[in-house]
Write an enzyme that holds these catalytic residues in place. Structure first.
Site, PDB file in Angstrom:
ATOM      1  N   ALA A  89       5.001   2.113  -3.049  1.00 37.99           N
ATOM      2  CA  ALA A  89       4.662   2.509  -1.674  1.00 37.99           C
ATOM      3  C   ALA A  89       3.356   1.889  -1.191  1.00 37.99           C
ATOM      4  CB  ALA A  89       4.567   4.022  -1.574  1.00 37.99           C
ATOM      5  N   MET A  90       2.588   1.301  -2.106  1.00 40.91           N
ATOM      6  CA  MET A  90       1.310   0.703  -1.713  1.00 40.91           C
ATOM      7  C   MET A  90       1.551  -0.660  -1.070  1.00 40.91           C
ATOM      8  SD  MET A  90      -1.965  -0.195  -4.065  1.00 40.91           S
ATOM      9  CE  MET A  90      -2.984  -1.572  -3.587  1.00 40.91           C
TER      10      MET A  90
END
Length: 109
Positions: free
Chosen positions: A79-80
């Site tokens: 998700a980064m």
């Protein structure tokens, strides 16, 4: 219909990170506005990595090599999002990697 915790975390990260990128775009030009690794960590990384693992994994105390951190920051991971050199210049990225590497493990509660 319920979302899993990991999906909620992904959604939160997807919503928070663009705002963080926009908020700090003035610092993104590599014009030396970052004031060292701790400054980058507090202004960028800490929003997700200082949440006791609620959003991003805890980085403190893991002695992660700065080169590894640089790769993850530049390419993103799960998700980064990726942070380009136009946002965090290479010198500041090296400094934040060194800062993260020396962070002590969080105290156990």
């Amino acid at each position: 219909m319920f979302l899993s915790i990991s999906k909620v975390k992904s959604v939160v990260a997807a919503l928070v990170m663009p705002a963080a990128l926009t908020a700090f775009s003035a610092s993104a030009s590599g014009d030396g506005q970052w004031q060292g690794g701790e400054h980058v960590y507090q202004k960028v990384c800490g929003h997700c990595h200082e949440t006791n693992g609620e959003i991003g994994p805890v980085l403190a105390g893991r002695e992660l090599p700065p080169a590894y951190i640089s790769i993850i920051v530049r390419q993103g991971f799960r998700a980064m999002p990726a942070f380009p050199a136009s946002f965090i210049d290479d010198v500041s990225l090296q400094q934040v990697g060194e800062y993260i590497q020396q962070l002590p493990a969080p105290a156990q509660e």
